[in-house]
Structures are given as C-alpha cells and as structure tokens.
Design an enzyme around this catalytic site. Structure first.
Site, PDB file in Angstrom:
ATOM      1  N   LYS A   9      43.525  66.818  34.087  1.00 18.79           N
ATOM      2  CA  LYS A   9      44.715  66.317  33.384  1.00 18.79           C
ATOM      3  C   LYS A   9      45.882  67.289  33.589  1.00 18.79           C
ATOM      4  O   LYS A   9      45.688  68.434  34.005  1.00 18.79           O
ATOM      5  CB  LYS A   9      44.393  66.146  31.898  1.00 18.79           C
ATOM      6  CG  LYS A   9      44.020  67.433  31.181  1.00 18.79           C
ATOM      7  CD  LYS A   9      43.460  67.169  29.787  1.00 18.79           C
ATOM      8  CE  LYS A   9      43.052  68.476  29.122  1.00 18.79           C
ATOM      9  NZ  LYS A   9      42.355  68.254  27.845  1.00 18.79           N
ATOM     10  N   TYR A  36      72.844  86.176  29.828  1.00 13.72           N
ATOM     11  CA  TYR A  36      73.504  85.640  28.636  1.00 13.72           C
ATOM     12  C   TYR A  36      73.361  86.606  27.470  1.00 13.72           C
ATOM     13  O   TYR A  36      72.319  87.236  27.298  1.00 13.72           O
ATOM     14  CB  TYR A  36      72.884  84.290  28.248  1.00 13.72           C
ATOM     15  CG  TYR A  36      73.217  83.191  29.221  1.00 13.72           C
ATOM     16  CD1 TYR A  36      74.539  82.799  29.433  1.00 13.72           C
ATOM     17  CD2 TYR A  36      72.214  82.543  29.922  1.00 13.72           C
ATOM     18  CE1 TYR A  36      74.851  81.786  30.334  1.00 13.72           C
ATOM     19  CE2 TYR A  36      72.504  81.522  30.810  1.00 13.72           C
ATOM     20  CZ  TYR A  36      73.827  81.151  31.021  1.00 13.72           C
ATOM     21  OH  TYR A  36      74.125  80.158  31.897  1.00 13.72           O
TER      22      TYR A  36
HETATM   23  C1  PLP Z   1      41.261  69.202  27.911  1.00 13.53           C
HETATM   24  C2  PLP Z   1      39.878  68.805  27.560  1.00 13.53           C
HETATM   25  C3  PLP Z   1      38.786  69.469  28.137  1.00 13.53           C
HETATM   26  C4  PLP Z   1      38.915  70.713  28.988  1.00 13.53           C
HETATM   27  O1  PLP Z   1      39.139  71.824  28.125  1.00 13.53           O
HETATM   28  P1  PLP Z   1      39.149  73.339  28.637  1.00 13.53           P
HETATM   29  O2  PLP Z   1      39.169  74.121  27.376  1.00 13.53           O
HETATM   30  O3  PLP Z   1      40.398  73.522  29.430  1.00 13.53           O
HETATM   31  O4  PLP Z   1      37.933  73.557  29.438  1.00 13.53           O
HETATM   32  C5  PLP Z   1      37.526  68.968  27.870  1.00 13.53           C
HETATM   33  N1  PLP Z   1      37.355  67.883  27.054  1.00 13.53           N
HETATM   34  C6  PLP Z   1      38.381  67.254  26.464  1.00 13.53           C
HETATM   35  C7  PLP Z   1      38.104  66.102  25.581  1.00 13.53           C
HETATM   36  C8  PLP Z   1      39.677  67.691  26.676  1.00 13.53           C
HETATM   37  O5  PLP Z   1      40.684  67.081  26.069  1.00 13.53           O
END
Ligand code: PLP
Length: 381
Positions: free
Chosen positions: A38, A262
């Site tokens: 993701k 800035y």
């Molecule tokens: C984002 C996510 C993961 C991965 O999590 P990490 O801590 O980055 O390994 C796994 N399961 C779900 C449901 C998630 O939303």
C-alpha cells in the site's frame, strides 16, 4: 511530454526488498506471506516492488484501496491484490469480478457481496475480519455466535480466511498475547464450519515478536522495506531498500551576519560556503527537520542543513568540503542517515517518513552494488 531533470530522486533496491522477503520467510517457516505494498509500496514505487516480489510467489499483495489494487493487477497476473480495509459499495462489483482478496467487517458488506456473487453465478471466497483490539475494522468476537448461522445462509460466499490486526505488537506484550488467544478462539470456532485456507494476524512487529500457531499467513510491510519496528536480532538481517538523493543546484559563499532561509532562521557568524539543494517539504523532506541539525551527505561528508526547509529547496553548510560544486549529489536517506533517525528527529515513525516521500521525486531501481554493503548473506528461500 517534456520533463525537467529530476532534482531529487529515490533510488530503490528491489533486490533488497526481495532479500527482506526472504528474511520474513526464514522467520515464519511454512507460513505464507502477503507483502504489503500500500501507499506506493511505502514510497518505494508500487510497480517495481510488485514486479520484483512476484518472482518469489507471495500469496497476495496487500493494498489499501481499489486504485492500488488496479495497479497491482496491471503488473502481476499471478498474485492477486488483497484489500486490507473496507471497500465502498460502488467498488465491490469490480472487486468480486476481478477476484481480489476481500475482508468482511459487517453484515451489510456480506449481504452486498452475496448479491453480487449471486448475480455472477459464482461462489466468492472471502476473509472475515475480527476486531480483537484494534478498533478499526472487523466483526467483534462476541458477534461470532450469531454471525455463523447468518453467514451460512449466504450460499454464494465461502469463508476461506480469517484475519485481525494487532494494535500494540511493538509495545504491549501482555495485551498482544491475550489478543492472540482471542483470535485463536475465533479461528477455532469458524474452522468447525468451514475450511480455512488463510489465517492471518501479524504485521512486521507481530512477525518479529510473536509465534502465532493458529495463523498460516503474515502481512509484512515495514520490514520488507528494511526497517524493523522493534529492536531484535533479526533486524540485523534486513537490508536498506531506499536512498533519497538530491542535487546541489548552487554553491556560494555568504558573508558573516547573513540570514539563511525564511525568517532568516539561520545567521552566518563567519564567511560560510552554502550549498542550495533541490529538495523541500513538497517532496517529503519534512519542514520539521528545520533547525534540528539534520545533515545531508555530500562527497562522503556530513554537512549540516541551515535554516528552515522551504517547499522546494534546502541549504547546507559545505564549508568543510570546498570541492563541492553544482551538480553534486547529496544523500539525505541512506547509509549516512537512516529513516529511523529522521523519524526520531521529526517526532514521528519510519512509516510516516517513507510514505511522505512525494510524487515529485523520481523513482528508479538501482544495482545492489550501489547500495551499502549487506552485513550478511541472504538466507535460502
Ligand atoms: C499496513 C498494514 C500491515 C503492514 O504493517 P507493517 O507494520 O508495516 O508491517 C499489515 N496489515 C494491515 C491490516 C495493515 O493495514
């Protein structure tokens, strides 16, 4: 279309991602692995990461929404995307038709998918999500008794998976253990009614911290990208996967008592050689790094940044490296500075730094030789 030369870029080592996938496998044994890609594969570039990991036969690619699922499906013909969260009603037809992994958290979703599957004259495999403490999605365990008979009336759905998510695998061992027990009870009860192919609970911290005997799949995100969310031995096996680089666009000597950036947030006290570098907060180089003594590495020397981070540019003191010139490359994330360090300075977490790396950055794959040497050989997988 004409593009300007990239002034800042992310160099991704997809072989290191594959290596880290192997580290996950070496920890979880026979369990299957759903790499989480993701948020543009945590800022690494979804397509490249999916292409590389497809070779090592993951079970699904974990995504947050349908747009990401489409991108996975466009690159991989053999590994389906898996939607980690709830979908909007208007998206469900496509999800069902394209055979993407899906979780149910509510009776409303279950009925809707049942109708869609009936229309397709198809039995749709689904995963049941349980809220065992995260408070984000899933049925509550106490709903299970009434849910099972209801579900059995939906003849076009087949429950093939059960999942949940751990809210504090990295910080509360006692709660996590009780959560695992609760999850196991749910799994055992469901397994009496249906054959479960996928049982999954652990993300990176859960993988590194806990044995979950009832589960047969894991969902690593962060650790695939070379960062361990918890201090542990296996963390040393993980390889960094990403470098953030930006170009020196200008070098000048400023006189004493001259402001930089800035608010004139830095004032020179002596003649200072100042490099301007083509990256800013619009690229994900956080404005809150201003004034924190964050360095960039140019020609192998750590140079402190000066004054506030601006939208597109930052300044660094290169007085210690007189040979610095326009066109030189500054390393902002890499062996000279790790994501964990930056996250600490920014008062945030590595996930946030990775996913903040913006779309204006050019992303490219590199040869592993260009990466810092790996501390240990890859395990067999
Ligand atoms: C984002 C996510 C993961 C991965 O999590 P990490 O801590 O980055 O390994 C796994 N399961 C779900 C449901 C998630 O939303």
């Amino acid at each position: 279309m004409e593009e300007s030369l990239p002034r800042a870029r992310v160099e991704v080592d997809t072989r290191a991602v594959v290596h880290n996938f192997g580290v996950v496998r070496s920890i979880v044994g026979d369990a299957r692995v759903m790499p989480v890609v993701k948020a543009d594969a945590y800022g690494h570039g979804l397509e490249e990461v999916v292409r590389a990991l497809d070779e090592v036969s993951p079970s699904f690619f974990g995504v947050a929404n349908v747009a990401e699922a489409r991108r996975v499906a466009a690159v991989s013909s053999k590994t389906p995307p898996f939607l980690l969260g709830p979908s909007a009603p208007g998206e469900r037809e496509e999800i069902a038709r394209r055979g993407w992994g899906v979780t149910l958290s509510s009776w409303e979703e279950a009925q809707h998918f049942e109708n869609i599957a009936a229309g397709m004259q198809h039995v749709l495999p689904v995963h049941l999500a349980f809220d065992t403490g995260m408070g984000r999605e899933g049925f509550l365990p106490e709903e299970l008794g009434s849910l099972l008979p209801q579900l059995s009336s939906l003849s076009h759905l087949r429950v093939e998976g059960v999942m949940s998510h751990m809210p504090c695998a990295d910080e509360d061992e006692e709660f996590s253990r009780s959560q695992i027990r609760l999850f196991e009870q749910c799994v055992n009860e469901i397994a009496q009614h249906t054959e479960l192919h996928f049982v999954h609970l652990a993300a990176s911290a859960g993988i590194l911290r806990f044995k979950i005997p009832c589960a047969n799949m894991v969902r690593p995100g962060l650790m695939l990208y070379g960062v361990s969310p918890v201090p542990c031995l296996q963390a040393k096996e993980l390889r960094p996967t990403l470098r953030l680089l930006a170009t020196v666009t200008l070098v000048r000597t400023l006189p004493p008592e001259h402001g930089v950036s800035y608010g004139r947030s830095y004032m020179t006290s002596a003649p200072t050689r100042v490099a301007t570098i083509g990256i800013g907060y619009a690229d994900g180089w956080r404005r809150c790094f201003s004034g924190k003594g964050v360095c960039v590495c140019i020609r192998g020397v750590k140079c402190p940044t000066l004054g506030r981070v601006t939208m597109d540019q930052i300044m660094a003191d290169v007085s210690a490296v007189p040979e610095v010139q326009t066109g030189d490359e500054a390393e902002l994330i890499g062996s000279s500075q790790q994501v964990e360090e930056l996250a600490r300075l920014a008062g945030t977490i590595p996930w946030d730094i990775f996913t903040g790396l913006g779309p204006r950055l050019n992303r490219c794959s590199c040869h592993p030789a260009a990466m810092p040497a790996a501390p240990s050989p890859p395990p067999h997988f």
